[in-house]
Scaffold this active site. Sequence first.
Site, PDB file in Angstrom:
ATOM      1  N   THR A   1      52.943  48.882  46.111  1.00 57.29           N
ATOM      2  CA  THR A   1      52.002  48.211  45.215  1.00 57.29           C
ATOM      3  C   THR A   1      52.597  46.849  44.862  1.00 57.29           C
ATOM      4  O   THR A   1      53.795  46.632  45.039  1.00 57.29           O
ATOM      5  CB  THR A   1      51.809  49.024  43.926  1.00 57.29           C
ATOM      6  OG1 THR A   1      53.070  49.115  43.270  1.00 57.29           O
ATOM      7  CG2 THR A   1      51.294  50.416  44.209  1.00 57.29           C
TER       8      THR A   1
ATOM      9  N   GLU B   1      47.082  52.646  46.390  1.00 56.95           N
ATOM     10  CA  GLU B   1      47.170  54.108  46.391  1.00 56.95           C
ATOM     11  C   GLU B   1      46.033  54.748  47.182  1.00 56.95           C
ATOM     12  O   GLU B   1      46.105  55.919  47.532  1.00 56.95           O
ATOM     13  CB  GLU B   1      47.137  54.634  44.941  1.00 56.95           C
ATOM     14  CG  GLU B   1      48.383  54.312  44.125  1.00 56.95           C
ATOM     15  CD  GLU B   1      48.348  52.935  43.465  1.00 56.95           C
ATOM     16  OE1 GLU B   1      47.570  52.070  43.925  1.00 56.95           O
ATOM     17  OE2 GLU B   1      49.111  52.722  42.508  1.00 56.95           O
TER      18      GLU B   1
ATOM     19  N   LYS C   1      42.361  43.891  22.330  1.00 60.23           N
ATOM     20  CA  LYS C   1      41.917  44.792  21.270  1.00 60.23           C
ATOM     21  C   LYS C   1      41.862  44.024  19.953  1.00 60.23           C
ATOM     22  O   LYS C   1      42.889  43.743  19.341  1.00 60.23           O
ATOM     23  CB  LYS C   1      42.835  46.001  21.151  1.00 60.23           C
ATOM     24  CG  LYS C   1      42.181  47.099  20.320  1.00 60.23           C
ATOM     25  CD  LYS C   1      42.888  48.424  20.464  1.00 60.23           C
ATOM     26  CE  LYS C   1      42.015  49.528  19.895  1.00 60.23           C
ATOM     27  NZ  LYS C   1      42.714  50.792  19.781  1.00 60.23           N
TER      28      LYS C   1
ATOM     29  N   TRP D   1      37.306  46.723  21.671  1.00 60.49           N
ATOM     30  CA  TRP D   1      37.752  46.140  22.936  1.00 60.49           C
ATOM     31  C   TRP D   1      36.941  44.905  23.315  1.00 60.49           C
ATOM     32  O   TRP D   1      35.730  44.889  23.171  1.00 60.49           O
ATOM     33  CB  TRP D   1      37.619  47.159  24.071  1.00 60.49           C
ATOM     34  CG  TRP D   1      38.477  48.363  23.913  1.00 60.49           C
ATOM     35  CD1 TRP D   1      38.045  49.643  23.722  1.00 60.49           C
ATOM     36  CD2 TRP D   1      39.901  48.418  23.947  1.00 60.49           C
ATOM     37  NE1 TRP D   1      39.116  50.482  23.632  1.00 60.49           N
ATOM     38  CE2 TRP D   1      40.273  49.770  23.757  1.00 60.49           C
ATOM     39  CE3 TRP D   1      40.911  47.466  24.101  1.00 60.49           C
ATOM     40  CZ2 TRP D   1      41.600  50.191  23.740  1.00 60.49           C
ATOM     41  CZ3 TRP D   1      42.218  47.882  24.080  1.00 60.49           C
ATOM     42  CH2 TRP D   1      42.562  49.220  23.897  1.00 60.49           C
TER      43      TRP D   1
HETATM   44  P1  AMP Z   1      46.446  46.763  44.407  1.00 60.48           P
HETATM   45  O1  AMP Z   1      47.055  48.095  44.502  1.00 60.48           O
HETATM   46  O2  AMP Z   1      47.437  45.656  44.369  1.00 60.48           O
HETATM   47  O3  AMP Z   1      45.414  46.578  45.459  1.00 60.48           O
HETATM   48  O4  AMP Z   1      45.701  46.663  42.993  1.00 60.48           O
HETATM   49  C1  AMP Z   1      44.689  47.564  42.629  1.00 60.48           C
HETATM   50  C2  AMP Z   1      44.024  47.068  41.381  1.00 60.48           C
HETATM   51  O5  AMP Z   1      43.332  45.839  41.615  1.00 60.48           O
HETATM   52  C3  AMP Z   1      42.962  47.992  40.848  1.00 60.48           C
HETATM   53  O6  AMP Z   1      43.512  49.063  40.118  1.00 60.48           O
HETATM   54  C4  AMP Z   1      42.133  47.041  39.991  1.00 60.48           C
HETATM   55  O7  AMP Z   1      42.741  46.804  38.743  1.00 60.48           O
HETATM   56  C5  AMP Z   1      42.189  45.760  40.767  1.00 60.48           C
HETATM   57  N1  AMP Z   1      40.973  45.617  41.580  1.00 60.48           N
HETATM   58  C6  AMP Z   1      40.798  45.956  42.858  1.00 60.48           C
HETATM   59  N2  AMP Z   1      39.556  45.650  43.278  1.00 60.48           N
HETATM   60  C7  AMP Z   1      38.901  45.119  42.222  1.00 60.48           C
HETATM   61  C8  AMP Z   1      37.579  44.613  42.009  1.00 60.48           C
HETATM   62  N3  AMP Z   1      36.677  44.558  42.966  1.00 60.48           N
HETATM   63  N4  AMP Z   1      37.269  44.156  40.764  1.00 60.48           N
HETATM   64  C9  AMP Z   1      38.173  44.194  39.778  1.00 60.48           C
HETATM   65  N5  AMP Z   1      39.435  44.632  39.912  1.00 60.48           N
HETATM   66  C10 AMP Z   1      39.805  45.108  41.125  1.00 60.48           C
END
Ligand code: AMP
Length: 536
Positions: A179, A323, A429, A434
């Site tokens: 990640t 994930e 917050k 929120w």
């Molecule tokens: P990563 O593992 O780096 O791909 O990050 C995943 C996270 O990116 C998710 O848990 C979201 O918080 C954010 N994310 C992914 N796709 C979107 C989307 N289309 N809109 C808003 N947030 C997103």
Amino acid sequence: MSELPLTLSLVLRRAARIGGARPVVTARPEGGERRTWAQVTERALRLCGALRRLGVRPGERVATFGWNHHQHLELLLGVPLLGAIVHPINVRLHPDDVVHVSREAEDAVVFVDASLTPVLAELRSRLGHVRHWVVMGEEAEVAPAFAGAPRYEELLAAEAPLENLPEVDERTPASLCYTSGTTGRPQGVEYSHRSLVLHAMGALMVDSMAVSERDVVLPLAPFFHANGWGLPYSAAFAGAALVLPGPRLDAGSVARLIERERVTLAAAVPTVWNAFEPVLREGKHELSSLRRILCGGAPLPMRTIQRFAEHGISFLHAWGMTELGPSGTMARAREEGFPEERLAPLATQGAAVPGIELRVVDGAGRELPWDGTSVGELETRGLWGASRYFRGAAGEERFRDGWLRTGDVATLDAHGALRIVDRTKDLVKSGGEWISSVELENHLMAHPGVKEVAVIAVAHEHWGERPVAVVVRQPESRVSFEELVEHLRPRVASWWLPDAAHFVAELPRTATGKVDKKVLRREYAPRAPGPPIREG
Ligand code: AMP
């Protein structure tokens, strides 16, 4: 019925036989380096021979440190065939994190782009566990520390395609991606053969990305970001043409590539598409081949959706995460109605793709109704979802009863459409209520003077937290804090209006190109509470 294992060799065989004549192209400054899927798969099997000669054993990690190109693709395909695990390291990670992930993975071999050898040269003394280094790419000079390392093409030239591939169980790990660590140390996710094959098949479904043999697929998402969103495997399975961008991801280079290769499906985070405005305005590039853009990884501003729609190009707005390898949901424009009606679904993240399940829960873990208004933490599970982190006792609390707690705050509506309200860590917050930073950002992005914006929570004596905007203006714009507040006033509740705006030249980014709010909070939060800072 047959229990043919879901392994990547199935994907490779189809790429070789059915997609054999379709091209795989890597962008080069002087044009494209062109091969066919038949050649790529043959080379992946020669790579298997080379890896065996280097002493790579099943279950060992083979790391890569490079941009999206042919040799890197061959590693993604070839390493898992041996029962070994390909580990694409994020080239933008902080050096300490590069050392951390490589040590945790105990990478036996590292394949590094010639142009990136200077980065690893500095770290080599801390990477003593690596048994072999191999240099990829020809065009750049190699750092002296790697002058004696074998070159990828030399290794391949000495090999014939490996014939007796080992039998690999479908549950065997095939790939390891970390990640981006927006909230802490990067966590490893090990994808099994089974999960990669199911994810690749998922992308071929019509209500997902609908990757087909007729597509020309351009994964701009780097391979270290969930295997380039799994697109190399999907394209191989479909027998689609594949275009790899190399290191140049600026709007001009990407537009040239789309035009030259007649790309039909391109995939990247919003940052890439937000930067396309000048290219679209100038209209110098013919982009009509582009049937859809896959965009996810961060909130996609409506303004960007509209700009592309004006040029007849539509988005697939996807939510996903490392994930999930990463595909989770997909929103697409409606085919009928007024333009606004057609685009409305893209303001959400869409419904779960078949194979993935979602639910939104309250603080006690109870599922909330699918009514479009009940806000809670999003949880997910599915055919290609992780059930734990690699070697990670850390992060165990993220997995509960077979569900992954995503850290995203969201609603689900009666039609199943997901709306990401915020990250748990980014919500503001205020007075016990929120405020969605994502929604404020979306409205602010609609102002013509705003190029980019991030809204963060800043500590406040009375309200607990208040929203503050960090804004990058458009080049010619002098937009002020007061003007932005007037722009927001008819659009949000009055207590949502930011207390201040900081105007900056650029926003800090994480290693996967998302705005790094951790850095912004560190920079701006300590100054509050205090009077609004209007310029900076
Ligand atoms: P990563 O593992 O780096 O791909 O990050 C995943 C996270 O990116 C998710 O848990 C979201 O918080 C954010 N994310 C992914 N796709 C979107 C989307 N289309 N809109 C808003 N947030 C997103």
